[in-house]
Design an enzyme around this catalytic site. Structure first.
Site, PDB file in Angstrom:
ATOM      1  N   HIS A 143       0.805  -1.213   0.000  1.00 33.93           N
ATOM      2  CA  HIS A 143       0.000   0.000   0.000  1.00 33.93           C
ATOM      3  C   HIS A 143       0.842   1.269   0.000  1.00 33.93           C
ATOM      4  CE1 HIS A 143      -3.471  -2.644   1.554  1.00 33.93           C
ATOM      5  NE2 HIS A 143      -3.619  -2.405   0.260  1.00 33.93           N
ATOM      6  N   HIS A 187      -7.821  -8.330  -8.045  1.00 33.75           N
ATOM      7  CA  HIS A 187      -8.187  -9.174  -6.899  1.00 33.75           C
ATOM      8  C   HIS A 187      -8.482  -8.243  -5.731  1.00 33.75           C
ATOM      9  CE1 HIS A 187      -5.871 -11.816  -9.557  1.00 33.75           C
ATOM     10  NE2 HIS A 187      -6.486 -12.841  -8.992  1.00 33.75           N
ATOM     11  N   SER A 198      -6.974  -2.168  -0.612  1.00 36.34           N
ATOM     12  CA  SER A 198      -6.581  -1.373  -1.776  1.00 36.34           C
ATOM     13  C   SER A 198      -7.745  -0.604  -2.396  1.00 36.34           C
ATOM     14  CB  SER A 198      -5.924  -2.266  -2.827  1.00 36.34           C
ATOM     15  OG  SER A 198      -4.778  -2.902  -2.305  1.00 36.34           O
ATOM     16  N   GLU A 202     -13.517  -8.917  -8.177  1.00 34.83           N
ATOM     17  CA  GLU A 202     -13.428  -9.853  -7.060  1.00 34.83           C
ATOM     18  C   GLU A 202     -14.312 -11.054  -7.373  1.00 34.83           C
ATOM     19  OE1 GLU A 202     -12.719 -12.153  -4.210  1.00 34.83           O
ATOM     20  OE2 GLU A 202     -11.549 -10.295  -4.341  1.00 34.83           O
ATOM     21  N   GLY A 218     -10.371 -11.665 -12.300  1.00 32.55           N
ATOM     22  CA  GLY A 218      -9.660 -10.449 -12.671  1.00 32.55           C
ATOM     23  C   GLY A 218      -8.771 -10.602 -13.879  1.00 32.55           C
ATOM     24  N   ASP A 226      -2.882  -8.446  -7.457  1.00 33.14           N
ATOM     25  CA  ASP A 226      -2.567  -8.827  -6.074  1.00 33.14           C
ATOM     26  C   ASP A 226      -3.335 -10.098  -5.702  1.00 33.14           C
ATOM     27  OD1 ASP A 226      -1.944  -8.856  -3.352  1.00 33.14           O
ATOM     28  OD2 ASP A 226      -3.533  -7.429  -2.866  1.00 33.14           O
TER      29      ASP A 226
END
Length: 306
Positions: free
Chosen positions: A18, A41, A109, A127, A153, A173
């Site tokens: 992050h 993701h 995120s 997602e 994704g 991610d």
């Protein structure tokens, strides 16, 4: 599909991811033209640090919890100060509604992106897990800039690229439930994405348990055809055991100009503050830079010089 990030939210790997994401968003906002963020993701978007999942592992205390009081402990920073990027990022977490009395909620995120975007920017959030997607949609339903997709994704990139804004970031991610096979999925997705959108910025988070598991992927990135690929890593344990998460990294394809300069001091500070039973190590180098193939930089201990 079995992974739940609530157990790991705010850990040292989240902090690295992050902080790099914050630097990337700042770089994109340096220009006035709109941009988009695509998260492959996304997760559920926000995590309760006093919830049963976070309390069970307590990982956040060895991650973001260490930054709350940087003047305390054996690896305290001088005068308790944080580099500006870290301070700005941490202040953003503490400004989240619900954190008025201290850090109770950790934004994932998508929520960090939502709080950073301008009115003209947008995000596409993917997602696959139905419960996580439902929570994310409920969290962001009021924000017309944020678009939630319950879908794979990697597959979504085929439809979402190139974005109409022509500027932006793809954050990859995954939970790595497929373990080493996940890297091949990322390579396939990136290869196709770079054909469709060669100028986009792509940021890939990866876990480090054994160095041998991630090395083929890093070599592939160095020869993927992108002119610039930056690597940022943080190791809190030696990278020689498959039994725990020893470190993590972010690989940034088409990294913005001077991103390495932006990240150097924050990485050095994170290595110092997040050290556990041994000094943490960090690495910041180019896997590819304008057609050159520089040798990899050595891992630097938290008390090392760079």
């Amino acid at each position: 599909m079995n992974y739940r990030h609530a157990y790991h939210a705010g850990n040292f790997a989240d902090v690295l991811k992050h902080v790099v994401l914050s630097a990337l968003l700042d770089a994109l906002k340096a220009k006035p033209t709109p941009f988009t963020v695509i998260d492959t993701h996304a997760g559920s978007g926000c995590y309760a640090l006093e919830g049963k999942e976070a309390e069970k592992t307590g990982e956040w205390r060895e991650g973001v919890g260490r930054l709350l009081f940087p003047d305390v402990g054996p690896h305290a920073s001088a005068g308790g100060t944080l580099p500006p990027l870290l301070r700005h990022w941490l202040d953003g977490l503490l400004a989240l509604p619900g954190n008025e009395q201290g850090l109770k909620l950790y934004p994932g995120s998508p929520l960090q992106v939502a709080r950073a975007l301008r009115d003209t920017d947008s995000a596409q959030l993917c997602e696959l897990h139905p419960e996580e997607a439902a929570r994310l949609r409920e969290l962001l339903h009021h924000d017309k800039r944020m678009h939630v997709h319950q879908r794979d994704g990697y597959e979504a990139l085929k439809a979402l690229l190139p974005p109409k804004e022509k500027r932006g970031l793809v954050l990859i991610d995954p939970p790595y439930e497929a373990q080493e096979a996940e890297y091949r999925l990322i390579e396939q997705a990136l290869k196709a994405a770079l054909v469709r959108w060669p100028t986009g910025v792509y940021a890939v988070w990866y876990p480090i348990k054994q160095r041998s598991q991630v090395q083929p992927f890093l070599r592939w990135l160095g020869h993927c055809g992108a002119r610039r690929v930056l690597r940022a890593e943080l190791l809190v344990h030696p990278d020689d055991s498959p039994l725990r998460l020893n470190g993590s990294g972010m690989a940034i394809v088409n990294a913005p100009w001077k991103l390495d300069d932006t990240l150097r001091e924050p990485l050095r500070a994170l290595a110092r503050l997040l050290s556990q039973e041994r000094p943490a190590e960090w690495r910041l180098d180019w896997l590819a830079e304008e057609g050159t193939r520089p040798p990899p930089s050595p891992l630097l201990r938290s008390h090392g010089r760079r």
